[in-house]
Design a protein around this motif. Structure first.
Motif, short mmCIF file in Angstrom:
data_model
loop_
_atom_site.label_atom_id
_atom_site.label_comp_id
_atom_site.label_asym_id
_atom_site.label_seq_id
_atom_site.Cartn_x
_atom_site.Cartn_y
_atom_site.Cartn_z
N LEU A 245 0.82 -1.21 0.00
CA LEU A 245 0.00 0.00 0.00
C LEU A 245 0.85 1.26 0.00
CD1 LEU A 245 -2.76 -1.01 2.59
CD2 LEU A 245 -2.95 -0.95 0.10
N VAL A 246 1.98 1.24 0.72
CA VAL A 246 2.81 2.44 0.78
C VAL A 246 3.44 2.73 -0.58
CG1 VAL A 246 5.10 1.52 1.40
CG2 VAL A 246 4.32 3.68 2.36
N HIS A 247 3.61 1.70 -1.40
CA HIS A 247 4.11 1.91 -2.76
C HIS A 247 3.17 2.81 -3.55
CE1 HIS A 247 3.66 0.56 -7.06
NE2 HIS A 247 4.90 1.01 -7.08
N SER A 248 1.88 2.56 -3.44
CA SER A 248 0.90 3.38 -4.16
C SER A 248 0.92 4.82 -3.66
CB SER A 248 -0.50 2.78 -4.00
OG SER A 248 -0.56 1.47 -4.53
N SER A 249 1.01 4.97 -2.34
CA SER A 249 1.03 6.31 -1.76
C SER A 249 2.26 7.09 -2.21
CB SER A 249 1.01 6.21 -0.23
OG SER A 249 1.14 7.48 0.36
N LEU A 250 3.42 6.46 -2.17
CA LEU A 250 4.66 7.12 -2.59
C LEU A 250 4.63 7.46 -4.07
CD1 LEU A 250 7.29 5.10 -0.54
CD2 LEU A 250 6.93 7.57 -0.42
N MET A 251 4.11 6.58 -4.88
CA MET A 251 4.03 6.84 -6.31
C MET A 251 3.14 8.05 -6.59
SD MET A 251 5.92 5.11 -8.32
CE MET A 251 5.07 5.53 -9.84
N ASP A 252 2.01 8.13 -5.90
CA ASP A 252 1.12 9.28 -6.09
C ASP A 252 1.82 10.57 -5.73
OD1 ASP A 252 -0.91 7.63 -6.90
OD2 ASP A 252 -1.93 7.59 -4.96
N ASN A 253 2.55 10.57 -4.62
CA ASN A 253 3.23 11.79 -4.18
C ASN A 253 4.41 12.15 -5.07
OD1 ASN A 253 1.50 12.14 -1.99
ND2 ASN A 253 2.76 10.89 -0.64
#
Length: 385
Positions: A245-253
């Motif tokens: 899940l943190v991968h998706s968050s970091l990619m968005d940012n």
């Protein structure tokens, strides 16, 4: 050490210091009862030393996972499922995880499944029977936090050459640099800090992580205990799930600046009168104003970062460690510019709080508002974030 008593366990208090037999769903254990904790964890002294058997927190987040400890039935379908994925998270657990250590568990999570591969029981054959193909597949993105250690372990012990990796530790530093206008932090984040900053995970995760840290520090050999405590299996599964899940968050940012400029690009011509397009040549290579304005935003970010952070002698911003304990806002603000908050990367984190001055602690929910505010200083109306 003498056995410690806990008034929260009056019925079991009489058993402290005496031989007991503990029967749980995962198996039976014998030893001298040494300690009882308020969370109903207990410590047994066995003939092989002390062992800590944690109970699962009452509010533990229940998720489904599959333990794979043999090659019959589950192993083949699991590898087949992994080969069909585009993105998976990979976590390794063991002792001194490098070429000199020992890998016990390999957790791999997809959007729909979490697999816990028992490498201690499966042995090197697990990689030869399919895991190596998955980990070396250039078409499968592997999300890992600080891949240096597991990469060294897999290569030197199992001849596995990891590739196509998204490292959340590296991504977190790059995002910090983006938000501060190009500055770098003086320290990297642990996985726990990264999850707390970018996902704002619930306190139930903190309990599991604390439990895992206590287990590992009390007896590193716990990773090779079979049957493995169910509460730790749950912690392993949650770790792999949250990492994905943190991968998706970091990619968005990380993509936020690109997304913002592209949105301005989309509206650059179509929202105007179009009269100037008659004299504008498509081959013009002059830097468009939409990209020039990004430089202005970066300048404002740097100015804000210098105010919010202290700088060390190497020109790196002193980034406070995320602490796990609830404190008042005044305490948080005071701690922000306190060098003592900068814990060594390997120091065990046992309590949580979010520094309301730390940009990265707010990025998921507040970064867009901050950048929008900065952008308004450059032009009245904007599509910026």
């Amino acid at each position: 050490h003498p056995p410690s008593r806990d008034l929260g366990h009056p019925r079991l208090g009489a058993a402290l210091g005496r031989p007991v037999r503990l029967t749980v769903r995962s198996g039976a254990f014998e030893g001298v009862l040494q300690h009882l904790s308020p969370d109903r964890s207990l410590l047994l002294r066995t003939g092989r030393g002390r062992r800590w058997y944690p109970s699962a927190p009452e509010e533990e987040e229940k998720i489904e996972y599959t333990v794979i400890d043999c090659f019959q039935q589950k192993f083949g379908p699991a590898v087949l499922h992994l080969k069909q994925q585009r993105v998976v998270s990979v976590v390794g657990e063991g002792v001194n995880l490098c070429r000199h250590g020992k890998l016990s568990w390999l957790q791999i999570a997809t959007k729909s499944h979490i697999f816990l591969f028992d490498i201690f029981l499966l042995g090197p054959q697990a990689f030869k029977n399919g895991l190596q193909m998955v980990l070396e597949d250039k078409n499968i993105l592997k999300v890992i936090h600080d891949c240096r250690w597991i990469s060294d372990c897999l290569f030197h012990q199992y001849s596995v050459l990891l590739c196509n990796v998204f490292d959340t530790q590296v991504a977190d530093v790059l995002q910090f640099s983006m938000v501060t206008g190009g500055y770098f932090p003086h320290r990297i984040c642990t996985l726990q800090e990264c999850l707390m900053q970018h996902l704002k995970i619930p306190s139930k995760w903190d309990a599991l992580v604390k439990c895992r840290q206590e287990v590992a520090s009390e007896n590193p050999d716990i990773w090779f205990l079979r049957p493995f405590p169910p509460s730790l299996l749950q912690a392993l599964a949650l770790k792999a799930m949250y990492l994905l899940l943190v991968h998706s968050s970091l990619m968005d940012n990380l993509m936020s600046d690109l997304t913002a400029v592209v949105n301005d690009y989309l509206n650059a011509y179509r929202n105007g009168s179009g009269d100037h397009l008659r004299s504008t040549k498509p081959t013009c290579t002059e830097l468009p104003k939409e990209l020039c304005q990004l430089a202005g935003v970066q300048k404002l970010r740097r100015e804000k970062a210098v105010k919010d952070y202290r700088m060390n002698e190497d020109g790196l911003l002193i980034r406070p460690a995320v602490k796990i304990n609830e404190r008042s806002d005044a305490q948080k603000d005071a701690a922000h510019r306190n060098d003592g908050d900068c814990l060594p990367p390997n120091e065990a984190v046992s309590q949580t709080s979010f520094n309301n001055q730390d940009l990265l602690c707010q990025e998921k929910n507040e970064n867009q508002n901050q950048v929008a505010s900065l952008w308004e200083n450059l032009k009245p109306a904007s599509n910026w974030l």
